[in-house]
Write a protein that holds these residues in place. Structure first.
Motif, PDB file in Angstrom:
ATOM      1  N   GLU A  45       0.850  -1.273   0.002  1.00 58.03           N
ATOM      2  CA  GLU A  45       0.213  -0.088   0.092  1.00 58.03           C
ATOM      3  C   GLU A  45       1.032   1.115  -0.092  1.00 58.03           C
ATOM      4  O   GLU A  45       1.672   1.187   0.808  1.00 58.03           O
ATOM      5  CB  GLU A  45      -0.938   0.149   1.296  1.00 58.03           C
ATOM      6  CG  GLU A  45      -1.863  -1.178   1.332  1.00 58.03           C
ATOM      7  CD  GLU A  45      -2.650  -1.159   2.482  1.00 58.03           C
ATOM      8  OE1 GLU A  45      -3.680  -0.483   2.785  1.00 58.03           O
ATOM      9  OE2 GLU A  45      -2.393  -1.990   3.552  1.00 58.03           O
ATOM     10  N   ARG A  46       0.527   2.085  -0.840  1.00 56.29           N
ATOM     11  CA  ARG A  46       1.568   3.180  -0.986  1.00 56.29           C
ATOM     12  C   ARG A  46       0.682   4.519  -1.414  1.00 56.29           C
ATOM     13  O   ARG A  46      -0.451   4.494  -1.819  1.00 56.29           O
ATOM     14  CB  ARG A  46       2.602   2.997  -2.191  1.00 56.29           C
ATOM     15  CG  ARG A  46       2.132   2.591  -3.259  1.00 56.29           C
ATOM     16  CD  ARG A  46       3.164   1.861  -4.138  1.00 56.29           C
ATOM     17  NE  ARG A  46       2.895   1.458  -5.450  1.00 56.29           N
ATOM     18  CZ  ARG A  46       2.573   2.178  -6.655  1.00 56.29           C
ATOM     19  NH1 ARG A  46       2.978   3.441  -6.469  1.00 56.29           N
ATOM     20  NH2 ARG A  46       2.111   1.561  -7.806  1.00 56.29           N
ATOM     21  N   GLU A  47       1.389   5.536  -1.762  1.00 58.79           N
ATOM     22  CA  GLU A  47       1.108   6.884  -2.254  1.00 58.79           C
ATOM     23  C   GLU A  47       1.850   7.480  -3.304  1.00 58.79           C
ATOM     24  O   GLU A  47       2.997   6.948  -3.479  1.00 58.79           O
ATOM     25  CB  GLU A  47       1.149   7.881  -1.079  1.00 58.79           C
ATOM     26  CG  GLU A  47       0.638   9.133  -1.550  1.00 58.79           C
ATOM     27  CD  GLU A  47       0.530  10.213  -0.144  1.00 58.79           C
ATOM     28  OE1 GLU A  47       1.159  11.320  -0.476  1.00 58.79           O
ATOM     29  OE2 GLU A  47       0.068   9.943   0.659  1.00 58.79           O
ATOM     30  N   SER A  48       1.011   7.789  -4.461  1.00 61.44           N
ATOM     31  CA  SER A  48       1.757   8.400  -5.521  1.00 61.44           C
ATOM     32  C   SER A  48       1.353   9.788  -5.739  1.00 61.44           C
ATOM     33  O   SER A  48       0.252  10.131  -5.887  1.00 61.44           O
ATOM     34  CB  SER A  48       1.379   7.637  -6.965  1.00 61.44           C
ATOM     35  OG  SER A  48       1.789   8.176  -8.015  1.00 61.44           O
ATOM     36  N   GLU A  49       2.497  10.637  -5.855  1.00 61.66           N
ATOM     37  CA  GLU A  49       2.268  12.101  -6.000  1.00 61.66           C
ATOM     38  C   GLU A  49       2.334  12.409  -7.446  1.00 61.66           C
ATOM     39  O   GLU A  49       3.401  12.494  -7.926  1.00 61.66           O
ATOM     40  CB  GLU A  49       3.133  12.840  -4.985  1.00 61.66           C
ATOM     41  CG  GLU A  49       2.860  12.804  -3.603  1.00 61.66           C
ATOM     42  CD  GLU A  49       3.881  13.501  -2.738  1.00 61.66           C
ATOM     43  OE1 GLU A  49       4.615  14.276  -3.489  1.00 61.66           O
ATOM     44  OE2 GLU A  49       3.644  13.440  -1.558  1.00 61.66           O
ATOM     45  N   GLY A  50       1.168  13.200  -7.979  1.00 61.37           N
ATOM     46  CA  GLY A  50       1.300  13.659  -9.256  1.00 61.37           C
ATOM     47  C   GLY A  50       0.446  15.016  -9.313  1.00 61.37           C
ATOM     48  O   GLY A  50       0.353  15.837  -8.176  1.00 61.37           O
ATOM     49  N   ALA A  51      -0.318  15.182 -10.341  1.00 63.20           N
ATOM     50  CA  ALA A  51      -1.023  16.605 -10.517  1.00 63.20           C
ATOM     51  C   ALA A  51      -2.327  16.228  -9.514  1.00 63.20           C
ATOM     52  O   ALA A  51      -2.785  17.162  -8.745  1.00 63.20           O
ATOM     53  CB  ALA A  51      -1.798  16.595 -11.871  1.00 63.20           C
ATOM     54  N   VAL A  52      -2.564  14.826  -9.260  1.00 62.68           N
ATOM     55  CA  VAL A  52      -3.620  14.580  -8.184  1.00 62.68           C
ATOM     56  C   VAL A  52      -3.153  13.472  -7.277  1.00 62.68           C
ATOM     57  O   VAL A  52      -2.586  12.445  -7.916  1.00 62.68           O
ATOM     58  CB  VAL A  52      -4.926  14.140  -8.665  1.00 62.68           C
ATOM     59  CG1 VAL A  52      -5.869  13.596  -7.571  1.00 62.68           C
ATOM     60  CG2 VAL A  52      -5.454  15.269  -9.641  1.00 62.68           C
ATOM     61  N   THR A  53      -2.841  13.505  -6.008  1.00 63.35           N
ATOM     62  CA  THR A  53      -2.485  12.402  -5.195  1.00 63.35           C
ATOM     63  C   THR A  53      -3.314  11.411  -5.203  1.00 63.35           C
ATOM     64  O   THR A  53      -4.327  11.472  -5.168  1.00 63.35           O
ATOM     65  CB  THR A  53      -2.091  12.965  -3.823  1.00 63.35           C
ATOM     66  OG1 THR A  53      -1.293  14.155  -3.808  1.00 63.35           O
ATOM     67  CG2 THR A  53      -1.549  11.953  -2.924  1.00 63.35           C
ATOM     68  N   GLN A  54      -2.632  10.102  -5.299  1.00 62.78           N
ATOM     69  CA  GLN A  54      -3.364   8.865  -5.577  1.00 62.78           C
ATOM     70  C   GLN A  54      -2.758   7.968  -4.465  1.00 62.78           C
ATOM     71  O   GLN A  54      -1.623   7.825  -4.121  1.00 62.78           O
ATOM     72  CB  GLN A  54      -3.291   8.396  -6.895  1.00 62.78           C
ATOM     73  CG  GLN A  54      -4.009   9.139  -7.895  1.00 62.78           C
ATOM     74  CD  GLN A  54      -3.843   8.464  -9.272  1.00 62.78           C
ATOM     75  OE1 GLN A  54      -4.287   7.234  -9.192  1.00 62.78           O
ATOM     76  NE2 GLN A  54      -3.641   9.125 -10.323  1.00 62.78           N
TER      77      GLN A  54
END
Length: 439
Positions: free
Chosen positions: A55-64
């Motif tokens: 389980e993780r977090e991906s930061e881009g234009a929208v955090t997912q």
């Protein structure tokens, strides 16, 4: 008239929400019975029958937020699966064929059989936007370094569609760079039959045939990186492995052959009756000499975007004079409440890294803070990502429609972006404009 692309809103295109569509059972099967915008923990509980890897977090234009699973089937092929969430809930499924059960072209055919021809297609990617997996959905296919990825995403960010229109819609996470897919390069070998009336050998040529921009995987290095051959604009072959580029000319090989195509040597009798042996010489020997290591230092391209000595924070007057060799289209000032005012200078037919571009200089009260190039060929996105990666190293962030170098690549506080736009590709170099006067 072009304006400077804002870093957040221009990365993603707005999506029109369409009416309900009739969707086949096969078309929605990849959704695994999950409902869009279902809460994170609810989906996790329903996926208890699968192995959760991370389980993780991906930061881009929208955090997912991400849930990574293994051994999930997509159209009868075993894949890894990443479920993607925003604050609104489940908004995407990314299937990863890292075992390469099918090639990119095979996956393309599989999706085409279910969803029809894609709405958009590029080299190494394709998109289906016409609600392929139900209302307000899109499907993306990517050929990545790690394998093939199939992504199914909601094209809205909430069930009631009452979101702020200025907020970008989430898009697929791309874990490794997109690899262009082209037709295989060929090796052509032709032998002409020897004439019955002549003993002279028939000279034939064996040559690799490449078109500009073609890519041919020619092997792997010691640690498993792909080594590919591509052609640059002047026809040389560029051997490109992860992180380094070596230019090598692959010449035609000229040989002499008999009527059966067998290479041969010839013997001739001189006027004095002496016999001399003449062995056919190929172009390979000359090529070996021509491919000696070049001792000249490589050209530094890190500052070539600053045409004719342009300088960040230089005044409009001083920087305008450096662009006098190019045709200026417009010069105007933009003012938006709460934002720094900008002075914009637009030019046409400006060369940058082998392409003819439009160029836009952006000034604030601090001076020059933005240098932008616009390539009108939308298919050149991968070319620009590859070119800038060669110059500035691996990007800090990479999505299917934009790539970013955000760790001060050309000076303190600077950033570089490559945007895939509908009408071309934008390459932007930004300096820190903190402290600029507001409009």
């Amino acid at each position: 008239m072009r304006e400077r692309v804002m870093l957040v809103t221009a990365v993603l295109c707005s999506v029109a929400l369409s009416s309900c569509t009739n969707t086949s059972e096969d078309a929605v099967k990849p959704l695994m019975g999950l409902d869009w915008f279902t809460e994170y923990d609810t989906v996790k509980q329903s996926m208890e029958g699968y192995t959760l890897l991370e389980e993780r977090e991906s930061e881009g234009a929208v955090t997912q937020l991400m849930q990574d699973y293994e051994n999930v089937e997509l159209f009868d092929y075993n894949c890894d699966l990443t479920l993607c969430f925003t604050d609104s809930g489940l908004i995407g499924l990314n299937y990863h064929d890292v075992q390469r059960n099918q090639s990119y072209k095979d996956w393309y055919s599989t999706l085409e059989a279910t969803y029809g021809l894609p709405t958009e297609e590029g080299s190494g990617m394709a998109s289906w936007y016409d609600d392929p997996a139900g209302k307000d959905t899109a499907i993306y296919l990517f050929n990545l370094e790690e394998g093939v990825q199939v992504s199914i995403y909601a094209t809205a960010d909430s069930p009631d569609k009452s979101y702020d229109k200025d907020m970008p819609v989430p898009t697929p996470e791309i874990r490794t760079p997109v690899v262009p897919v082209t037709e295989e390069s060929s090796v052509q070998t032709t032998f002409a039959a020897a004439s019955d009336e002549s003993d002279e050998p028939i000279v034939t040529t064996t040559a690799r045939v490449y078109r500009e921009g073609d890519i041919d995987v020619i092997g792997t290095d010691a640690v498993g990186n792909y080594i590919v051959a591509v052609t640059d604009p002047i026809g040389e072959i560029v051997t490109d492995r992860a992180g380094e580029t070596v230019t090598t000319i692959i010449p035609a090989t000229t040989v002499a052959a008999d009527k059966n195509g067998k290479p041969l040597s010839t013997a001739k009798t001189t006027s004095k009756g002496e016999t001399t042996s003449q062995t056919t010489t190929t172009a390979t020997a000359a090529a070996e000499e021509s491919t000696e290591p070049v001792t000249e230092p490589p050209i530094d391209h890190t500052q070539t975007f600053l045409l004719n000595g342009l300088q960040f924070y230089g005044s409009p007057t001083s920087q305008r004079s450096k662009m006098s060799a190019y045709t200026q289209l417009y010069e105007y000032r933009t003012e938006e409440p709460g934002q720094p005012w900008e002075l914009i200078m637009e030019y046409e037919n400006v060369p940058y890294e082998g392409k003819n571009c439009d160029a836009v200089l952006c000034f604030t009260s601090l001076g020059l803070v933005g240098v932008n190039y616009f390539d009108s060929n939308a298919d050149d996105y991968n070319y620009w990502v590859r070119t800038l990666t060669d110059i500035y190293g691996s990007p800090d962030e990479m999505q299917y429609d934009y790539t970013a170098w955000s760790s001060s690549p050309v000076g303190s506080g600077t950033m570089i972006y490559v945007f895939a736009l509908e009408d071309g590709v934008q390459i932007s170099f930004f300096a820190d404009d903190t402290g600029s006067e507001l409009a």
